[in-house]
Design an enzyme around this catalytic site. Structure first.
Site, PDB file in Angstrom:
ATOM      1  N   GLU A 148      19.168  -3.665 -10.465  1.00 31.31           N
ATOM      2  CA  GLU A 148      19.322  -2.459  -9.642  1.00 31.31           C
ATOM      3  C   GLU A 148      19.190  -2.703  -8.142  1.00 31.31           C
ATOM      4  O   GLU A 148      19.817  -1.998  -7.337  1.00 31.31           O
ATOM      5  CB  GLU A 148      18.308  -1.386 -10.066  1.00 31.31           C
ATOM      6  CG  GLU A 148      18.651  -0.677 -11.371  1.00 31.31           C
ATOM      7  CD  GLU A 148      18.063  -1.374 -12.592  1.00 31.31           C
ATOM      8  OE1 GLU A 148      17.943  -0.727 -13.640  1.00 31.31           O
ATOM      9  OE2 GLU A 148      17.703  -2.567 -12.482  1.00 31.31           O
ATOM     10  N   GLY A 153      19.031   0.307 -17.057  1.00 36.19           N
ATOM     11  CA  GLY A 153      18.415   1.227 -18.007  1.00 36.19           C
ATOM     12  C   GLY A 153      18.588   0.807 -19.457  1.00 36.19           C
ATOM     13  O   GLY A 153      17.783   1.157 -20.313  1.00 36.19           O
ATOM     14  N   GLU A 185      15.783  -1.481 -20.028  1.00 36.88           N
ATOM     15  CA  GLU A 185      14.568  -0.660 -20.020  1.00 36.88           C
ATOM     16  C   GLU A 185      14.406   0.083 -21.345  1.00 36.88           C
ATOM     17  O   GLU A 185      13.295   0.238 -21.854  1.00 36.88           O
ATOM     18  CB  GLU A 185      14.610   0.320 -18.850  1.00 36.88           C
ATOM     19  CG  GLU A 185      14.471  -0.378 -17.501  1.00 36.88           C
ATOM     20  CD  GLU A 185      14.639   0.561 -16.325  1.00 36.88           C
ATOM     21  OE1 GLU A 185      13.667   0.750 -15.578  1.00 36.88           O
ATOM     22  OE2 GLU A 185      15.745   1.124 -16.163  1.00 36.88           O
ATOM     23  N   ALA A 203      22.027   3.191 -16.271  1.00 39.85           N
ATOM     24  CA  ALA A 203      22.137   4.562 -15.790  1.00 39.85           C
ATOM     25  C   ALA A 203      23.598   4.960 -15.580  1.00 39.85           C
ATOM     26  O   ALA A 203      24.468   4.116 -15.318  1.00 39.85           O
ATOM     27  CB  ALA A 203      21.355   4.722 -14.489  1.00 39.85           C
TER      28      ALA A 203
END
Length: 263
Positions: free
Chosen positions: A136, A113, A116, A63
């Site tokens: 995270e 991310g 992900e 992110a």
């Protein structure tokens, strides 16, 4: 605006290269652009495999924390972050639900991310030296772009708990051992290995690939749904020209007499 992706389609392979320097951070603008790219690819029927890669030192570092930190001073930062998560979750879900086969080439770090994003793909090949993880919780957050769900379904609750709750980062070799990726190769070889894999899959009959992917996704639906779909969709494949041609060619090859050994 600096390009976030490079995209080309050739030999039934759509190659999408992440190129947002320096670490392919996933901002809201990135999500919008990736969604638009999926729109463009969805309007074409000349590709069978989506090959997702990066031209940066990392695959994707996760992110955009600078953007997220900017929301911390707002009166209600929680709903603002939730909106970001919702938007990127939707884009990631589109990637995961593509009927075509998707391949992530993880040549460098895939963290948060970034991992992900790779977990949305059907196939994942990583460099032995790459770093993969969902760290995270170390920042007081959670992997909210589908990581808690996809990793648990892929590797089981035990492995997901180990990596997410422990904020553990693995190299590519360990990631393969735990089932996060299907292949791990030296970094110097990954581009060639990934391209070869993409070409091999792209050469297979698209109707069979689409149905096989659909059936794999249905495996957890119920005790009987997947078997019923195998009967229905598998039977229909016999009506496709690809299946008829390949079966006929196989039988023709099998019918050829074996060469007579020399005395």
């Amino acid at each position: 605006m600096t390009a976030l992706f490079e995209n080309q389609v050739a030999d039934r392979i759509a190659t999408v290269t992440l190129c947002r320097a320096p670490v392919n951070a996933l901002s809201e603008e990135w999500g919008e652009a990736f969604g638009a790219l999926l729109d463009q690819l969805g309007a074409r029927d000349d590709w069978t495999v989506l090959h997702l890669r990066s031209n940066q030192k990392v695959f994707a570092a996760g992110a955009d924390l600078a953007q997220i930190d900017g929301w911390a001073g707002e009166a209600r930062p929680g709903p603002r972050l939730a909106l970001y998560i919702e938007r990127l979750q939707a884009v990631f879900a589109r990637l995961a639900s593509l009927p075509q086969v998707t391949l992530a080439e993880i040549g460098g770090a895939a963290l948060g991310g970034g991992l992900e994003l790779a977990l949305c793909c059907d196939l994942r090949i990583a460099a032995n030296e790459a770093k993969l993880g969902l760290p995270e919780v170390g920042l007081g957050l959670i992997p909210g772009l589908g990581g808690t769900q996809r990793l648990t379904r892929l590797a089981g609750a035990g492995i997901a708990s180990r990596l997410i709750l422990g904020a553990e980062v693995l190299d590519g070799t360990a990631a393969k051992e735990l089932g996060l990726v299907q292949w791990a190769v030296p970094r110097a070889a990954i581009a060639g290995e990934a391209s070869q894999l993409a070409r091999r899959v792209a050469a297979l009959p698209p109707p069979a690939l689409r149905v096989a992917k659909q059936l794999i996704a249905a495996a957890g639906a119920s005790a009987t749904t997947g078997y019923a779909l195998e009967r229905e969709l598998g039977g229909a494949l016999l009506e496709t020209p690809e299946a008829r041609e390949r079966i006929a060619a196989f039988l023709q090859r099998s019918a050829k007499p074996a060469p007579t050994p020399s005395p």
